[in-house]
Design an enzyme around this catalytic site. Structure first.
Site, PDB file in Angstrom:
ATOM      1  N   SER A 100       0.859  -1.192   0.000  1.00 17.48           N
ATOM      2  CA  SER A 100       0.000   0.000   0.000  1.00 17.48           C
ATOM      3  C   SER A 100       0.891   1.237   0.000  1.00 17.48           C
ATOM      4  O   SER A 100       2.100   1.150   0.248  1.00 17.48           O
ATOM      5  CB  SER A 100      -0.944  -0.023   1.205  1.00 17.48           C
ATOM      6  OG  SER A 100      -0.214  -0.246   2.395  1.00 17.48           O
ATOM      7  N   GLU A 145       1.275   5.533   0.948  1.00 15.17           N
ATOM      8  CA  GLU A 145       0.777   6.641   1.789  1.00 15.17           C
ATOM      9  C   GLU A 145       1.107   7.995   1.169  1.00 15.17           C
ATOM     10  O   GLU A 145       2.225   8.231   0.714  1.00 15.17           O
ATOM     11  CB  GLU A 145       1.400   6.545   3.187  1.00 15.17           C
ATOM     12  CG  GLU A 145       0.888   7.650   4.115  1.00 15.17           C
ATOM     13  CD  GLU A 145       1.292   7.430   5.556  1.00 15.17           C
ATOM     14  OE1 GLU A 145       1.096   6.316   6.073  1.00 15.17           O
ATOM     15  OE2 GLU A 145       1.817   8.379   6.158  1.00 15.17           O
ATOM     16  N   HIS A 159       3.794  -1.204   3.577  1.00 20.45           N
ATOM     17  CA  HIS A 159       3.169   0.109   3.414  1.00 20.45           C
ATOM     18  C   HIS A 159       4.288   1.114   3.149  1.00 20.45           C
ATOM     19  O   HIS A 159       5.193   1.265   3.979  1.00 20.45           O
ATOM     20  CB  HIS A 159       2.420   0.456   4.707  1.00 20.45           C
ATOM     21  CG  HIS A 159       1.663   1.735   4.664  1.00 20.45           C
ATOM     22  ND1 HIS A 159       0.486   1.879   3.961  1.00 20.45           N
ATOM     23  CD2 HIS A 159       1.899   2.938   5.239  1.00 20.45           C
ATOM     24  CE1 HIS A 159       0.027   3.120   4.111  1.00 20.45           C
ATOM     25  NE2 HIS A 159       0.872   3.782   4.880  1.00 20.45           N
ATOM     26  N   PHE A 188      13.561  14.058  11.155  1.00 15.72           N
ATOM     27  CA  PHE A 188      12.244  13.478  11.391  1.00 15.72           C
ATOM     28  C   PHE A 188      12.345  12.257  12.316  1.00 15.72           C
ATOM     29  O   PHE A 188      11.503  12.063  13.196  1.00 15.72           O
ATOM     30  CB  PHE A 188      11.623  13.120  10.038  1.00 15.72           C
ATOM     31  CG  PHE A 188      10.199  12.678  10.133  1.00 15.72           C
ATOM     32  CD1 PHE A 188       9.258  13.472  10.794  1.00 15.72           C
ATOM     33  CD2 PHE A 188       9.783  11.480   9.578  1.00 15.72           C
ATOM     34  CE1 PHE A 188       7.934  13.064  10.905  1.00 15.72           C
ATOM     35  CE2 PHE A 188       8.463  11.059   9.682  1.00 15.72           C
ATOM     36  CZ  PHE A 188       7.545  11.853  10.350  1.00 15.72           C
ATOM     37  N   ASP A 219      -1.043  13.887  17.525  1.00 16.13           N
ATOM     38  CA  ASP A 219      -0.362  14.711  18.537  1.00 16.13           C
ATOM     39  C   ASP A 219      -1.048  16.059  18.576  1.00 16.13           C
ATOM     40  O   ASP A 219      -1.333  16.638  17.526  1.00 16.13           O
ATOM     41  CB  ASP A 219       1.117  14.886  18.173  1.00 16.13           C
ATOM     42  CG  ASP A 219       1.842  13.546  18.188  1.00 16.13           C
ATOM     43  OD1 ASP A 219       1.802  12.878  19.236  1.00 16.13           O
ATOM     44  OD2 ASP A 219       2.397  13.163  17.150  1.00 16.13           O
TER      45      ASP A 219
HETATM   46  P1  FAD Z   1      -1.782   5.721  20.818  1.00 14.19           P
HETATM   47  O1  FAD Z   1      -1.823   4.306  20.389  1.00 14.19           O
HETATM   48  O2  FAD Z   1      -2.965   6.264  21.543  1.00 14.19           O
HETATM   49  O3  FAD Z   1      -0.467   5.898  21.709  1.00 14.19           O
HETATM   50  C1  FAD Z   1       0.020   7.175  22.052  1.00 14.19           C
HETATM   51  C2  FAD Z   1       0.909   7.108  23.290  1.00 14.19           C
HETATM   52  O4  FAD Z   1       0.106   6.917  24.443  1.00 14.19           O
HETATM   53  C3  FAD Z   1       1.917   5.966  23.295  1.00 14.19           C
HETATM   54  O5  FAD Z   1       3.066   6.415  23.966  1.00 14.19           O
HETATM   55  C4  FAD Z   1       1.218   4.865  24.100  1.00 14.19           C
HETATM   56  O6  FAD Z   1       2.152   4.020  24.748  1.00 14.19           O
HETATM   57  C5  FAD Z   1       0.419   5.689  25.108  1.00 14.19           C
HETATM   58  N1  FAD Z   1      -0.904   5.072  25.393  1.00 14.19           N
HETATM   59  C6  FAD Z   1      -1.789   4.616  24.488  1.00 14.19           C
HETATM   60  N2  FAD Z   1      -2.912   4.166  25.100  1.00 14.19           N
HETATM   61  C7  FAD Z   1      -2.709   4.355  26.416  1.00 14.19           C
HETATM   62  C8  FAD Z   1      -3.509   4.119  27.560  1.00 14.19           C
HETATM   63  N3  FAD Z   1      -4.743   3.592  27.427  1.00 14.19           N
HETATM   64  N4  FAD Z   1      -2.990   4.465  28.772  1.00 14.19           N
HETATM   65  C9  FAD Z   1      -1.752   5.009  28.888  1.00 14.19           C
HETATM   66  N5  FAD Z   1      -0.947   5.269  27.823  1.00 14.19           N
HETATM   67  C10 FAD Z   1      -1.428   4.945  26.619  1.00 14.19           C
HETATM   68  N6  FAD Z   1      -0.051  11.433  12.939  1.00 14.19           N
HETATM   69  C11 FAD Z   1      -0.884  12.360  12.430  1.00 14.19           C
HETATM   70  O7  FAD Z   1      -1.041  13.434  13.007  1.00 14.19           O
HETATM   71  N7  FAD Z   1      -1.584  12.154  11.271  1.00 14.19           N
HETATM   72  C12 FAD Z   1      -1.480  11.002  10.572  1.00 14.19           C
HETATM   73  O8  FAD Z   1      -2.117  10.829   9.546  1.00 14.19           O
HETATM   74  C13 FAD Z   1      -0.600   9.972  11.090  1.00 14.19           C
HETATM   75  N8  FAD Z   1      -0.472   8.795  10.474  1.00 14.19           N
HETATM   76  C14 FAD Z   1       0.312   7.822  11.038  1.00 14.19           C
HETATM   77  C15 FAD Z   1       0.350   6.551  10.420  1.00 14.19           C
HETATM   78  C16 FAD Z   1       1.135   5.543  10.959  1.00 14.19           C
HETATM   79  C17 FAD Z   1       1.142   4.184  10.283  1.00 14.19           C
HETATM   80  C18 FAD Z   1       1.912   5.783  12.137  1.00 14.19           C
HETATM   81  C19 FAD Z   1       2.776   4.695  12.687  1.00 14.19           C
HETATM   82  C20 FAD Z   1       1.856   7.024  12.755  1.00 14.19           C
HETATM   83  C21 FAD Z   1       1.052   8.044  12.227  1.00 14.19           C
HETATM   84  N9  FAD Z   1       0.944   9.297  12.836  1.00 14.19           N
HETATM   85  C22 FAD Z   1       0.113  10.254  12.305  1.00 14.19           C
HETATM   86  C23 FAD Z   1       1.702   9.598  14.060  1.00 14.19           C
HETATM   87  C24 FAD Z   1       0.866   9.313  15.322  1.00 14.19           C
HETATM   88  O9  FAD Z   1      -0.288  10.108  15.324  1.00 14.19           O
HETATM   89  C25 FAD Z   1       1.733   9.643  16.540  1.00 14.19           C
HETATM   90  O10 FAD Z   1       2.765   8.700  16.654  1.00 14.19           O
HETATM   91  C26 FAD Z   1       0.976   9.795  17.850  1.00 14.19           C
HETATM   92  O11 FAD Z   1       1.883  10.335  18.824  1.00 14.19           O
HETATM   93  C27 FAD Z   1       0.457   8.495  18.436  1.00 14.19           C
HETATM   94  O12 FAD Z   1      -0.639   8.042  17.770  1.00 14.19           O
HETATM   95  P2  FAD Z   1      -1.173   6.547  18.071  1.00 14.19           P
HETATM   96  O13 FAD Z   1      -2.411   6.357  17.299  1.00 14.19           O
HETATM   97  O14 FAD Z   1      -0.093   5.584  17.898  1.00 14.19           O
HETATM   98  O15 FAD Z   1      -1.520   6.719  19.627  1.00 14.19           O
END
Ligand code: FAD
Length: 279
Positions: free
Chosen positions: A8, A10, A258, A208, A101
């Protein structure tokens, strides 16, 4: 010759009409290679909402599969519900569900704290309608308290209903294989798709990588540094390193790949051809 697996692509939503135009050409070029779907990133806090949707709309209108990214930080349940209605209307079948974030200057975290809450909400609203991809971090998310707490957070996303995961990019295949092994040992069967970052500029990549917690191994760093601003050598070495990484991953059984294209066709196209993945 390596095993042929799906892949895929991105994109990020360009900020200008010229960028949008250029992306159409990039999409057409990469579409000829037969990717499974094109995902489109989403600026956390909703900053790219309209542009993300526009790119997604155009991909779907071209008869291709699009997967919008959707981040929940700063969002409300009502705003996510609106997004899901728009996705449905466009014909989207797959969503990349993220926390994102909080953008600087934005104080209100909204109604979701973590990505698992977004996955749970999407499932509650739409059942099995969408394939839900989540993020995974073989080298641990930079804000995580520990590798174990990050692993627990990943498990929560799976338990909330994630269908599949895409990893942050990495250049250390062992980190990926160890992560997958830990996931399987925990009884989780979810596919873990490696995110692959082709290397166009070492300086940009280094900057980055620091913010997203991806390690550039010392041997690679020193080699890149030695090239100075010789773009051709950087490109050639980067392609070789990433091809070898992908070959190891394919030999190790990855379900698909990906590619983080940064809206450029050339490097991804070359990699896909070298790996024999073009359809
Ligand atoms: P989560 O899975 O919620 O984790 C975030 C942090 O919180 C981690 O440190 C985790 O250990 C901690 N955590 C999670 N759940 C809990 C809980 N229940 N209790 C305590 N701690 C917890 N960013 C963008 O802005 N836009 C995008 O389109 C984008 N696309 C991405 C695509 C991919 C494939 C990846 C790998 C990253 C992408 N990101 C994007 C970056 C991502 O948004 C950041 O890395 C963000 O900081 C974390 O998102 P997450 O969904 O992994 O968060």
């Amino acid at each position: 010759m390596s095993r042929r697996i799906p892949f895929s692509i991105e994109f990020f939503p360009p900020a200008t009409p010229e960028g949008m135009d250029k992306l159409r050409g990039v999409r057409e070029q990469l579409a000829t290679l037969g990717p499974e779907f094109f995902s489109v990133t989403y600026g956390a806090g909703g900053s790219t909402r309209d542009r993300t949707l526009q790119v997604v709309r155009e991909i779907c209108a071209a008869g291709l599969d699009a997967a919008p990214h959707l981040s929940c930080i700063g969002a409300t349940q009502a705003s996510i519900r609106d997004h899901l209605a728009e996705f449905r209307e466009i014909g989207v079948k797959r969503i990349v569900a993220l926390r994102g974030d909080l953008p600087s200057g934005m104080a209100d975290p909204g109604e979701f704290r973590y990505a698992n809450e977004l996955v749970e909400f999407i499932r509650a609203e739409s059942g099995k309608e969408f394939v839900i991809e989540v993020a995974a971090y073989p080298e641990t998310h930079p804000q995580a308290r520990s590798a174990d707490s990050d692993f627990a957070a990943f498990r929560k996303k799976v338990e909330a209903g994630a269908s599949s995961a895409i990893t942050q990019y990495f250049y250390n295949a062992d980190a990926y294989f160890y992560f997958v092994e830990s996931v399987r040992r925990a009884g989780i069967e979810t596919p873990i798709v490696p995110g692959i970052m082709p290397i166009a500029s070492f300086i940009k990549l280094a900057r980055f990588s620091e913010s997203c917690g991806a390690e550039i191994p010392q041997w690679m760093r020193r080699k890149f540094e030695g090239f100075g601003d010789d773009a051709d050598s950087i490109r050639a070495f980067g392609l070789d390193v990433v091809t070898t990484l992908c070959e190891r991953l394919i030999a190790g059984g990855v379900p698909s790949m990906h590619f983080y294209t940064l809206n450029q066709a050339a490097l991804t196209s070359e990699l896909v051809k070298r790996l024999g993945l073009a359809q």
